[in-house]
Motif scaffolding. Structure first.
Motif, PDB file in Angstrom:
ATOM      1  N   ILE A 111      -1.121   7.715  -9.994  1.00  9.33           N
ATOM      2  CA  ILE A 111      -1.579   8.932  -9.314  1.00  9.33           C
ATOM      3  C   ILE A 111      -2.904   9.424  -9.890  1.00  9.33           C
ATOM      4  N   HIS A 112      -3.070   9.344 -11.200  1.00 10.64           N
ATOM      5  CA  HIS A 112      -4.224   9.974 -11.847  1.00 10.64           C
ATOM      6  C   HIS A 112      -5.546   9.374 -11.389  1.00 10.64           C
ATOM      7  N   GLN A 113      -5.549   8.118 -10.939  1.00 13.83           N
ATOM      8  CA  GLN A 113      -6.813   7.507 -10.523  1.00 13.83           C
ATOM      9  C   GLN A 113      -6.867   7.255  -9.012  1.00 13.83           C
ATOM     10  N   SER A 114      -5.843   7.704  -8.289  1.00  8.78           N
ATOM     11  CA  SER A 114      -5.858   7.563  -6.834  1.00  8.78           C
ATOM     12  C   SER A 114      -6.849   8.545  -6.216  1.00  8.78           C
ATOM     13  N   ASP A 115      -7.372   8.199  -5.054  1.00  6.43           N
ATOM     14  CA  ASP A 115      -8.223   9.141  -4.335  1.00  6.43           C
ATOM     15  C   ASP A 115      -7.412  10.404  -4.025  1.00  6.43           C
ATOM     16  N   PRO A 116      -8.056  11.581  -4.038  1.00  2.00           N
ATOM     17  CA  PRO A 116      -7.314  12.836  -3.868  1.00  2.00           C
ATOM     18  C   PRO A 116      -6.407  12.865  -2.647  1.00  2.00           C
ATOM     19  N   GLN A 117      -6.866  12.326  -1.515  1.00  2.80           N
ATOM     20  CA  GLN A 117      -6.062  12.381  -0.294  1.00  2.80           C
ATOM     21  C   GLN A 117      -4.856  11.442  -0.348  1.00  2.80           C
ATOM     22  N   ASP A 118      -4.840  10.533  -1.315  1.00  2.00           N
ATOM     23  CA  ASP A 118      -3.752   9.554  -1.410  1.00  2.00           C
ATOM     24  C   ASP A 118      -2.647   9.975  -2.375  1.00  2.00           C
ATOM     25  N   ARG A 119      -2.878  11.006  -3.171  1.00  2.00           N
ATOM     26  CA  ARG A 119      -1.908  11.331  -4.225  1.00  2.00           C
ATOM     27  C   ARG A 119      -0.593  11.853  -3.661  1.00  2.00           C
ATOM     28  N   ALA A 120      -0.639  12.702  -2.648  1.00  2.00           N
ATOM     29  CA  ALA A 120       0.608  13.187  -2.045  1.00  2.00           C
ATOM     30  C   ALA A 120       1.384  12.053  -1.379  1.00  2.00           C
ATOM     31  N   PRO A 121       0.734  11.150  -0.622  1.00  2.00           N
ATOM     32  CA  PRO A 121       1.475  10.008  -0.079  1.00  2.00           C
ATOM     33  C   PRO A 121       2.109   9.124  -1.149  1.00  2.00           C
ATOM     34  N   VAL A 122       1.432   8.949  -2.289  1.00  2.00           N
ATOM     35  CA  VAL A 122       2.027   8.160  -3.368  1.00  2.00           C
ATOM     36  C   VAL A 122       3.283   8.846  -3.892  1.00  2.00           C
ATOM     37  N   ALA A 123       3.227  10.158  -4.068  1.00  2.00           N
ATOM     38  CA  ALA A 123       4.416  10.896  -4.521  1.00  2.00           C
ATOM     39  C   ALA A 123       5.539  10.784  -3.495  1.00  2.00           C
TER      40      ALA A 123
ATOM     41  N   ASP B  56       0.875  -1.171   0.000  1.00  2.00           N
ATOM     42  CA  ASP B  56       0.000   0.000   0.000  1.00  2.00           C
ATOM     43  C   ASP B  56       0.916   1.225   0.000  1.00  2.00           C
ATOM     44  N   LEU B  57       0.947   1.964  -1.092  1.00  2.00           N
ATOM     45  CA  LEU B  57       1.861   3.091  -1.212  1.00  2.00           C
ATOM     46  C   LEU B  57       1.555   4.217  -0.238  1.00  2.00           C
ATOM     47  N   VAL B  58       0.351   4.206   0.324  1.00  2.00           N
ATOM     48  CA  VAL B  58      -0.027   5.229   1.297  1.00  2.00           C
ATOM     49  C   VAL B  58       0.516   4.897   2.687  1.00  2.00           C
ATOM     50  N   ASP B  59       0.925   3.660   2.891  1.00  2.00           N
ATOM     51  CA  ASP B  59       1.456   3.199   4.174  1.00  2.00           C
ATOM     52  C   ASP B  59       2.940   3.537   4.248  1.00  2.00           C
ATOM     53  N   ALA B  60       3.260   4.658   4.874  1.00  2.00           N
ATOM     54  CA  ALA B  60       4.641   5.147   4.903  1.00  2.00           C
ATOM     55  C   ALA B  60       5.588   4.161   5.578  1.00  2.00           C
ATOM     56  N   ALA B  61       5.122   3.478   6.616  1.00  2.00           N
ATOM     57  CA  ALA B  61       5.980   2.512   7.304  1.00  2.00           C
ATOM     58  C   ALA B  61       6.338   1.352   6.386  1.00  2.00           C
TER      59      ALA B  61
ATOM     60  N   LEU C 226       3.027  17.608  -7.129  1.00  2.00           N
ATOM     61  CA  LEU C 226       3.142  16.580  -6.097  1.00  2.00           C
ATOM     62  C   LEU C 226       4.574  16.062  -5.992  1.00  2.00           C
ATOM     63  N   LEU C 227       5.208  15.837  -7.123  1.00  2.00           N
ATOM     64  CA  LEU C 227       6.586  15.339  -7.116  1.00  2.00           C
ATOM     65  C   LEU C 227       7.519  16.352  -6.464  1.00  2.00           C
ATOM     66  N   ARG C 228       7.345  17.614  -6.799  1.00  2.00           N
ATOM     67  CA  ARG C 228       8.198  18.645  -6.196  1.00  2.00           C
ATOM     68  C   ARG C 228       7.928  18.777  -4.701  1.00  2.00           C
ATOM     69  N   SER C 229       6.676  18.677  -4.307  1.00  2.00           N
ATOM     70  CA  SER C 229       6.353  18.759  -2.887  1.00  2.00           C
ATOM     71  C   SER C 229       6.941  17.596  -2.099  1.00  2.00           C
ATOM     72  N   ALA C 230       7.167  16.476  -2.780  1.00  2.00           N
ATOM     73  CA  ALA C 230       7.763  15.310  -2.136  1.00  2.00           C
ATOM     74  C   ALA C 230       9.288  15.418  -2.051  1.00  2.00           C
TER      75      ALA C 230
ATOM     76  N   VAL D 210      -8.608  11.555 -13.510  1.00  2.00           N
ATOM     77  CA  VAL D 210      -9.252  12.527 -12.633  1.00  2.00           C
ATOM     78  C   VAL D 210      -8.272  13.546 -12.056  1.00  2.00           C
ATOM     79  N   ALA D 211      -6.970  13.372 -12.260  1.00  2.00           N
ATOM     80  CA  ALA D 211      -5.993  14.347 -11.758  1.00  2.00           C
ATOM     81  C   ALA D 211      -5.856  15.490 -12.767  1.00  2.00           C
ATOM     82  N   ALA D 212      -5.753  16.713 -12.266  1.00  2.00           N
ATOM     83  CA  ALA D 212      -5.643  17.883 -13.128  1.00  2.00           C
ATOM     84  C   ALA D 212      -4.236  18.012 -13.689  1.00  2.00           C
ATOM     85  N   ASP D 213      -4.136  18.589 -14.893  1.00  2.00           N
ATOM     86  CA  ASP D 213      -2.823  18.887 -15.454  1.00  2.00           C
ATOM     87  C   ASP D 213      -2.080  19.816 -14.490  1.00  2.00           C
TER      88      ASP D 213
END
Length: 239
Positions: free
Chosen positions: A126-138, A101-106, A199-203, A190-193
């Motif tokens: 990322i494009h089809q992940s739930d909005p709250q999960d996209r930053a954790p995936v990045a 699970d890419l959202v599971d940081a541990a 997200l990548l830069r924020s990571a 569903v992810a915006a251009d």
């Protein structure tokens, strides 16, 4: 933190109802139309002596191709059914497969501890992940790459929605392969251009190269044209 039960159930349901035949999933294109093209873009930046981790590997078609070009290849997917598909399709054990699970940081951190810095391949997650999960995936991409690995990320652009709408509204409705995706509540494009690069830069990643491409599908328009979805790609790593 982990993905929602809805999202996990959607993917388990999809892969449980998908056959072992290559191409049965709409995105399960031949590597010559996918990972091979992407590897050409990543290669100038990547140390192939490092492992490569295929995030969201599905049935492992692209993972097995990458295994021939890196010292070690590991495919991970949220769905246990997908991981089982990948293992059945790889009797020679060219690559390794595991549920993650890419959202599971541990859990992501534990994989990094096991592999060390790795190259990362992320195709249309990322494009089809739930909005709250996209930053954790990045952040998972950044964690697995560490300081020495490089990431290749390719995601659908907003323009893909128009292509999909054309297919859905065509004579006879969507082809069966796309119908299965929609039936399970999966939402492509569903992810915006601009969201993915942000997200990548924020990571903590720097984008070394980027461009536009198309992702080849294994389904076709009513007139016989292959469905190709507009996409954007990035090569990224630590500054």
């Amino acid at each position: 933190m982990s993905v929602t039960d809805r999202y996990l159930t959607a993917w388990e349901g999809f892969w449980s109802e998908t056959s072992d035949e290559q191409g049965d999933a709409i995105w399960d294109s031949d590597p010559c139309l996918s990972a091979a093209l992407h590897l050409d873009l990543l290669a100038p930046y990547a140390d192939r002596a490092l492992p490569v981790v295929d995030l969201g590997c599905g049935n492992g078609t692209q993972t097995r191709f990458l295994a021939g070009h890196f010292a070690r290849a590991v495919g991970v997917d949220l769905s246990r059914a997908a991981v089982e598909h990948a293992r059945r399709a790889d009797p020679q054990a060219l690559a390794e497969y595991a549920r993650l699970d890419l959202v599971d940081a541990a859990a992501v951190g534990a994989l990094h501890e096991r592999l060390g810095d790795s190259n990362v391949y992320l195709r249309a997650v990322i494009h089809q992940s739930d909005p709250q999960d996209r930053a954790p995936v990045a952040r998972a991409v950044a964690r697995l790459a560490g300081h020495r690995g490089r990431a290749f990320v390719v995601e659908l652009r907003e323009a893909a929605r128009d292509v999909l709408a054309e297919v859905v509204q065509g004579p006879g409705g969507p082809p069966d392969k796309l119908r299965r995706v929609l039936t399970h509540g999966l939402r492509p494009a569903v992810a915006a251009d601009g969201e993915v690069s942000a997200l990548l830069r924020s990571a903590g990643l720097e984008i070394y190269a980027e461009g536009r491409t198309e992702l080849a599908m294994t389904a076709f328009h009513p007139d016989g044209r292959r469905i190709d979805l507009p996409a954007q790609w990035f090569v990224a790593g630590r500054p």
